[in-house]
Design a protein around this motif. Structure first.
Motif, mmCIF file in Angstrom:
data_model
loop_
_atom_site.group_PDB
_atom_site.id
_atom_site.type_symbol
_atom_site.label_atom_id
_atom_site.label_comp_id
_atom_site.label_asym_id
_atom_site.label_seq_id
_atom_site.Cartn_x
_atom_site.Cartn_y
_atom_site.Cartn_z
ATOM 1 N N SER A 44 33.995 12.832 22.886
ATOM 2 C CA SER A 44 34.583 14.014 22.234
ATOM 3 C C SER A 44 33.649 14.716 21.249
ATOM 4 C CB SER A 44 35.858 13.613 21.482
ATOM 5 O OG SER A 44 35.519 12.915 20.291
ATOM 6 N N ASP A 45 32.676 13.980 20.688
ATOM 7 C CA ASP A 45 31.811 14.539 19.623
ATOM 8 C C ASP A 45 32.645 15.031 18.437
ATOM 9 O OD1 ASP A 45 29.401 15.214 18.407
ATOM 10 O OD2 ASP A 45 29.276 17.187 19.338
ATOM 11 N N TRP A 46 33.858 14.554 18.297
ATOM 12 C CA TRP A 46 34.767 15.014 17.217
ATOM 13 C C TRP A 46 33.997 15.097 15.896
ATOM 14 C CZ3 TRP A 46 40.213 12.322 16.439
ATOM 15 C CH2 TRP A 46 41.005 13.130 15.613
ATOM 16 N N ALA A 80 32.825 7.428 23.086
ATOM 17 C CA ALA A 80 31.506 6.863 22.755
ATOM 18 C C ALA A 80 30.667 7.720 21.809
ATOM 19 C CB ALA A 80 30.726 6.608 24.051
ATOM 20 N N HIS A 81 31.254 8.784 21.254
ATOM 21 C CA HIS A 81 30.449 9.638 20.357
ATOM 22 C C HIS A 81 31.380 10.461 19.468
ATOM 23 C CE1 HIS A 81 26.729 12.485 19.957
ATOM 24 N NE2 HIS A 81 27.628 12.851 19.049
ATOM 25 N N THR A 82 31.491 10.062 18.207
ATOM 26 C CA THR A 82 32.250 10.881 17.248
ATOM 27 C C THR A 82 31.567 10.891 15.881
ATOM 28 O OG1 THR A 82 33.714 9.352 16.019
ATOM 29 C CG2 THR A 82 34.388 9.898 18.279
ATOM 30 N N HIS A 83 31.992 11.870 15.093
ATOM 31 C CA HIS A 83 31.562 11.973 13.687
ATOM 32 C C HIS A 83 32.841 12.115 12.852
ATOM 33 C CE1 HIS A 83 27.364 13.389 14.928
ATOM 34 N NE2 HIS A 83 28.047 13.692 16.010
ATOM 35 N N ILE A 84 33.765 11.167 12.969
ATOM 36 C CA ILE A 84 35.071 11.356 12.316
ATOM 37 C C ILE A 84 35.107 10.887 10.865
ATOM 38 C CG2 ILE A 84 36.426 11.424 14.455
ATOM 39 C CD1 ILE A 84 37.269 8.492 13.853
ATOM 40 N N VAL A 125 31.788 5.702 15.740
ATOM 41 C CA VAL A 125 31.816 6.574 14.559
ATOM 42 C C VAL A 125 30.437 6.588 13.915
ATOM 43 C CG1 VAL A 125 32.994 7.146 12.401
ATOM 44 C CG2 VAL A 125 34.218 5.836 14.145
ATOM 45 N N LYS A 126 29.887 7.779 13.720
ATOM 46 C CA LYS A 126 28.543 7.898 13.160
ATOM 47 C C LYS A 126 28.576 8.223 11.669
ATOM 48 C CE LYS A 126 27.092 9.971 17.520
ATOM 49 N NZ LYS A 126 26.427 8.845 18.157
ATOM 50 N N SER A 127 27.542 7.778 10.980
ATOM 51 C CA SER A 127 27.280 8.310 9.633
ATOM 52 C C SER A 127 26.520 9.625 9.853
ATOM 53 C CB SER A 127 26.472 7.304 8.827
ATOM 54 O OG SER A 127 25.166 7.170 9.371
ATOM 55 N N ASP A 136 22.915 11.767 24.485
ATOM 56 C CA ASP A 136 24.164 12.523 24.361
ATOM 57 C C ASP A 136 23.905 14.016 24.133
ATOM 58 O OD1 ASP A 136 24.535 9.783 24.044
ATOM 59 O OD2 ASP A 136 26.228 10.005 22.695
ATOM 60 N N HIS A 137 24.772 14.857 24.658
ATOM 61 C CA HIS A 137 24.749 16.329 24.662
ATOM 62 C C HIS A 137 24.254 16.833 26.011
ATOM 63 C CE1 HIS A 137 26.271 17.984 20.996
ATOM 64 N NE2 HIS A 137 25.563 17.147 20.265
ATOM 65 N N LEU A 138 22.931 17.070 26.142
ATOM 66 C CA LEU A 138 22.305 17.403 27.444
ATOM 67 C C LEU A 138 22.684 18.787 27.980
ATOM 68 C CD1 LEU A 138 22.837 13.894 29.135
ATOM 69 C CD2 LEU A 138 20.872 14.670 27.767
ATOM 70 N N VAL A 178 20.533 8.736 21.275
ATOM 71 C CA VAL A 178 19.846 9.976 20.874
ATOM 72 C C VAL A 178 20.755 11.189 21.083
ATOM 73 C CG1 VAL A 178 17.776 11.397 21.203
ATOM 74 C CG2 VAL A 178 17.656 8.942 21.659
ATOM 75 N N HIS A 179 20.801 12.080 20.079
ATOM 76 C CA HIS A 179 21.349 13.422 20.282
ATOM 77 C C HIS A 179 20.237 14.193 20.993
ATOM 78 C CE1 HIS A 179 24.486 12.459 17.388
ATOM 79 N NE2 HIS A 179 25.023 13.641 17.567
ATOM 80 N N ALA A 180 20.419 14.460 22.285
ATOM 81 C CA ALA A 180 19.303 14.933 23.103
ATOM 82 C C ALA A 180 19.629 16.230 23.849
ATOM 83 C CB ALA A 180 18.959 13.852 24.128
HETATM 84 ZN ZN LIG Z 1 27.108 14.334 17.713
#
Ligand SMILES: [Zn+2]
Length: 415
Positions: free
Chosen positions: A324-326, A81-85, A150-152, A273-275, A251-253
């Motif tokens: 994964s936050d890849w 649920a969270h990547t930057h690939i 996948v995030k921009s 996400d993060h925490l 949110v990246h929080a």
């Molecule tokens: Zn991230």
């Protein structure tokens, strides 16, 4: 005429169905179908049950039969649920510098840091970005991950953010997994921007949001709420606008300092996400809300810092997803199952809590109702591991690759 397919028998099917979205889970709650089978029709699950029962039903439907001759344990397709690939370049040098004790500032001065990825991503052609996303998504698929957010966020201008999101959309057409795009234009204020955070966010939201809608490039808006990125106050107007236009917020929080989780709760975000920095106050806040708390153990491993307080979040009653936050900077590994298993060992999570975090609770973090559990009417997305006991999967800490992955009723990986 509809074409039905029976697959099985699986030693165990972990359906993950009927479990609560929030709070702690004990392994006794795990819904297991022993010696089970699945009937698929088109992209979906038609029926699921014990093999003799499902076989009888399949006979009546004239189903094609995929007979499994070895021991396998079947789970819903994993969801990251969270990547930057989507990115250009590599930050291997940063990684070495950071590990040798260089400070964030020293690394930035040596041409590293996130700005390096922004520069390389801006230089990259759309086709090379697509290739990069496809390669990483295919590797994830081989590891059983069938849905990937996948995030921009490495373009940081109207044109470059759109370039990234269009590349993600094109990669999605060419991939067997589903890519769920998120606009993270609010990753940081770009170094070359002449103006403050408020000017940047206004320009971005005014220019990009309508295009995201028009071209259907993303339904989700993310921001990095952190000291040195965007403050809770500066992000408010941006999220107000996104909400009003019907986007989901994420949110990246609380990665290094707190504040982001409060923003996530205020805006009824789908996830925070993060925490890693969350204290009791933030944990309580998240537990009382419907915001999915997403732990990113890969970032803790990449940076060599503490994990998100997953145990305390669950015990307080929060929904916990694990992703994964890849990304090229802080989480280059990109192995979801390995990272989730290791988080389980460090945070003392039950197997079912870990598996929930990468299946149905991850689906909730992406606001997807059609996957994450195995039941009639949902997508036939599943992954099967070569064992007769589900406990082996996390025990092997990510080193047991699946022998079979099915995406929307199609076998996409078989070993
Ligand atoms: Zn991230």
């Amino acid at each position: 005429m509809k074409k039905y397919t029976l697959i099985g028998p699986f030693k165990q099917i972990l359906t993950m169905a009927g479990l609560p979205l929030k709070g702690a889970l004990s392994d006794e709650q795990l819904p297991i179908v022993e010696n089970g089978g699945i009937i698929m029709v088109d992209e979906k699950i038609h029926a699921i049950g014990t093999y003799p029962q499902i076989q009888a039903e399949a006979n009546g439907l004239n189903a094609e039969n995929i007979h499994i001759k070895t021991n396998m344990v079947c789970l819903p397709g994993l969801i990251d649920a969270h990547t930057h690939i989507c990115f250009g370049g590599s930050r291997a040098k940063d990684y070495a510098h950071r590990n040798s004790g260089k400070t964030y500032l020293e690394i930035a001065k040596a041409g590293g840091g996130i700005w390096n990825t922004v520069t390389e991503t801006r230089k990259a052609t759309t086709s090379s970005l697509i290739e990069g996303v496809k390669t990483r998504a295919d590797r994830h698929l081989a590891h059983g991950v069938t849905t990937i957010e996948v995030k921009s966020g490495y373009g940081l201008s109207v044109q470059e953010e759109l370039k990234m999101l269009r590349a993600i959309a094109l990669a999605n057409e060419q991939c067997q997994s589903d890519l769920i795009p998120t606009c993270l234009a609010a990753h940081m204020v770009p170094k070359d921007y002449k103006g403050g955070p408020d000017d940047y966010l206004l320009e971005i939201s005014t220019s990009i949001f309508p295009i995201l809608k028009k071209e259907q490039l993303a339904k989700r808006i993310d921001a990095f709420v952190e000291e040195g990125a965007f403050s809770p106050a500066s992000i408010a107007a941006y999220f107000d606008k996104a909400k009003a236009m019907g986007f989901d917020i994420t949110v990246h929080a609380d990665q290094f300092s707190t504040g982001g989780s409060g923003v996530a709760v205020k805006y009824k975000a789908v996830s925070a996400d993060h925490l890693e920095a969350s204290s009791k106050k933030e944990i309580q806040l998240l537990a009382k809300s419907n915001v999915v708390a997403t732990a990113l153990p890969g970032a803790s491993m990449g940076l060599g810092c503490n994990y998100a307080p997953a145990r305390r979040l669950l015990d307080a009653g929060a929904a916990l997803a694990i992703a994964s936050d890849w990304n090229p900077g802080s989480a280059p590994m990109g192995n979801l199952l390995l990272q989730a298993a290791v988080l389980g060992a460090f945070e003392k999570l039950t197997n079912i809590e870990v598996l929930a975090g990468i299946t149905y609770r991850a689906a909730a973090a992406l606001n997807l109702q059609d996957r994450g559990t195995l039941k009639t009417g949902l997508l036939a997305d599943f992954t099967a591991f070569p064992t007769n006991d589900y406990q082996e999967i996390l025990y092997q800490q990510g080193m047991m690759p699946p022998s079979l992955v099915c995406k929307k009723g199609k076998l996409v990986v078989t070993i």
